[in-house]
Design an enzyme around this catalytic site. Sequence first.
Site, PDB file in Angstrom:
ATOM      1  CE  LYS A  11      19.786   7.501  16.285  1.00 43.89           C
ATOM      2  NZ  LYS A  11      20.554   5.733  16.912  1.00 43.89           N
ATOM      3  CE1 TYR A  51      18.103   6.244  21.738  1.00 41.14           C
ATOM      4  CE2 TYR A  51      18.871   8.761  21.210  1.00 41.14           C
ATOM      5  CZ  TYR A  51      18.632   6.989  20.688  1.00 41.14           C
ATOM      6  OH  TYR A  51      18.998   7.302  18.945  1.00 41.14           O
ATOM      7  CG  PHE A  59      25.656   2.979  24.884  1.00 37.02           C
ATOM      8  CD1 PHE A  59      24.381   4.004  24.534  1.00 37.02           C
ATOM      9  CD2 PHE A  59      25.671   1.363  24.666  1.00 37.02           C
ATOM     10  CE1 PHE A  59      23.730   3.043  24.554  1.00 37.02           C
ATOM     11  CE2 PHE A  59      24.143   0.785  25.236  1.00 37.02           C
ATOM     12  CZ  PHE A  59      23.125   1.435  24.549  1.00 37.02           C
ATOM     13  NE  ARG A  87      14.414  -2.226  15.995  1.00 33.64           N
ATOM     14  CZ  ARG A  87      14.935  -1.872  16.315  1.00 33.64           C
ATOM     15  NH1 ARG A  87      14.682  -0.680  17.431  1.00 33.64           N
ATOM     16  NH2 ARG A  87      16.288  -2.131  16.983  1.00 33.64           N
ATOM     17  NE  ARG A 104      20.498   1.604  13.163  1.00 41.11           N
ATOM     18  CZ  ARG A 104      19.871   1.403  13.600  1.00 41.11           C
ATOM     19  NH1 ARG A 104      19.296  -0.119  13.767  1.00 41.11           N
ATOM     20  NH2 ARG A 104      18.804   2.090  14.774  1.00 41.11           N
ATOM     21  CG  ASN A 114      22.795   3.696  15.132  1.00 40.96           C
ATOM     22  OD1 ASN A 114      22.360   4.663  14.849  1.00 40.96           O
ATOM     23  ND2 ASN A 114      22.797   2.499  15.892  1.00 40.96           N
ATOM     24  CG  HIS A 117      15.174   6.113  16.733  1.00 39.55           C
ATOM     25  ND1 HIS A 117      15.069   4.738  18.055  1.00 39.55           N
ATOM     26  CD2 HIS A 117      13.626   5.935  17.289  1.00 39.55           C
ATOM     27  CE1 HIS A 117      14.662   4.827  18.741  1.00 39.55           C
ATOM     28  NE2 HIS A 117      13.701   5.567  18.415  1.00 39.55           N
ATOM     29  CD  GLU A 128      10.750   5.411  21.044  1.00 38.32           C
ATOM     30  OE1 GLU A 128      10.682   5.245  19.663  1.00 38.32           O
ATOM     31  OE2 GLU A 128      11.364   4.505  21.139  1.00 38.32           O
TER      32      GLU A 128
HETATM   33  P1  ADP Z   1      18.354   0.353  18.191  1.00 44.75           P
HETATM   34  O1  ADP Z   1      18.887   2.018  18.262  1.00 44.75           O
HETATM   35  O2  ADP Z   1      19.136  -0.265  16.656  1.00 44.75           O
HETATM   36  O3  ADP Z   1      17.461   0.286  19.081  1.00 44.75           O
HETATM   37  P2  ADP Z   1      19.954   0.680  20.901  1.00 44.75           P
HETATM   38  O4  ADP Z   1      18.021   1.498  21.270  1.00 44.75           O
HETATM   39  O5  ADP Z   1      20.279  -0.446  21.597  1.00 44.75           O
HETATM   40  O6  ADP Z   1      19.465   0.196  19.412  1.00 44.75           O
HETATM   41  O7  ADP Z   1      20.711   1.610  21.074  1.00 44.75           O
HETATM   42  C1  ADP Z   1      19.737   2.902  21.241  1.00 44.75           C
HETATM   43  C2  ADP Z   1      21.114   3.776  20.371  1.00 44.75           C
HETATM   44  O8  ADP Z   1      22.143   3.616  21.015  1.00 44.75           O
HETATM   45  C3  ADP Z   1      21.840   2.981  19.184  1.00 44.75           C
HETATM   46  O9  ADP Z   1      21.108   3.592  17.885  1.00 44.75           O
HETATM   47  C4  ADP Z   1      22.941   3.760  18.930  1.00 44.75           C
HETATM   48  O10 ADP Z   1      23.277   5.294  18.255  1.00 44.75           O
HETATM   49  C5  ADP Z   1      23.463   3.976  20.268  1.00 44.75           C
HETATM   50  N1  ADP Z   1      24.138   2.149  20.684  1.00 44.75           N
HETATM   51  C6  ADP Z   1      24.193   1.134  20.889  1.00 44.75           C
HETATM   52  N2  ADP Z   1      24.431   0.378  21.238  1.00 44.75           N
HETATM   53  C7  ADP Z   1      25.734   0.918  21.772  1.00 44.75           C
HETATM   54  C8  ADP Z   1      27.488   1.046  21.901  1.00 44.75           C
HETATM   55  N3  ADP Z   1      27.315  -0.281  22.562  1.00 44.75           N
HETATM   56  N4  ADP Z   1      27.761   1.625  21.555  1.00 44.75           N
HETATM   57  C9  ADP Z   1      27.428   3.181  21.195  1.00 44.75           C
HETATM   58  N5  ADP Z   1      26.705   3.326  20.387  1.00 44.75           N
HETATM   59  C10 ADP Z   1      25.829   2.492  20.986  1.00 44.75           C
HETATM   60 MG    MG Z   2      16.208   1.000  20.833  1.00 45.86          MG
END
Ligand code: ADP
Ligand code: MG
Length: 144
Positions: A11, A51, A59, A87, A104, A114, A117, A128
């Site tokens: 990212k 997304y 968010f 993961r 992370r 973070n 992805h 994806e």
């Molecule tokens: P992951 O990337 O671990 O699969 P998610 O699919 O839940 O997580 O979320 C996608 C992305 O959205 C996260 O990697 C992060 O960048 C952002 N994100 C997720 N939850 C939050 C939150 N509560 N506040 C801000 N950004 C968030």
């Molecule tokens: Mg995700």
Amino acid sequence: MTVERTLAAIKPDALEKGIIGELCKRIEDANLKIVAMRMQHLDRARAEGFYAVHKGKAFFDSLVKFMTSGPCVVMVLEGENAIAKWRETMGSTNPEEAAEGTIRCDFGTNIERNAVHGSDAPDTAKFEIAYFFEPNEIVKYEWV
Ligand code: ADP
Ligand code: MG
């Protein structure tokens, strides 16, 4: 054990930190083979589509803004249990909760910024990968 493919992205926050090489090393050290890779600065529509599953969440708008703030590196990783393995290598979404030694934990700034992805299941991996790569952009080579 089954050989899988997963979509990985480095990212914009990680590009700002100059850690592309470190992250690619961690990928290969996890026995995950990079079989497609491109740098890409997502525009808003592209990030929103990627997304789409999070549309409507609190968010979402901030996430899209962050993901379009600079380029990403998008990749296809291949290996045994690639989806779960990547993961695990990434760690929990929230860097504060990510296990020691995960990407992370080591490089995430906060729950949004973070660093990386990874697809979370076979069906999302399929979607994806196709979202970013044509089949003929995914290469084949052997580690010897
Ligand atoms: P992951 O990337 O671990 O699969 P998610 O699919 O839940 O997580 O979320 C996608 C992305 O959205 C996260 O990697 C992060 O960048 C952002 N994100 C997720 N939850 C939050 C939150 N509560 N506040 C801000 N950004 C968030
Ligand atoms: Mg995700």
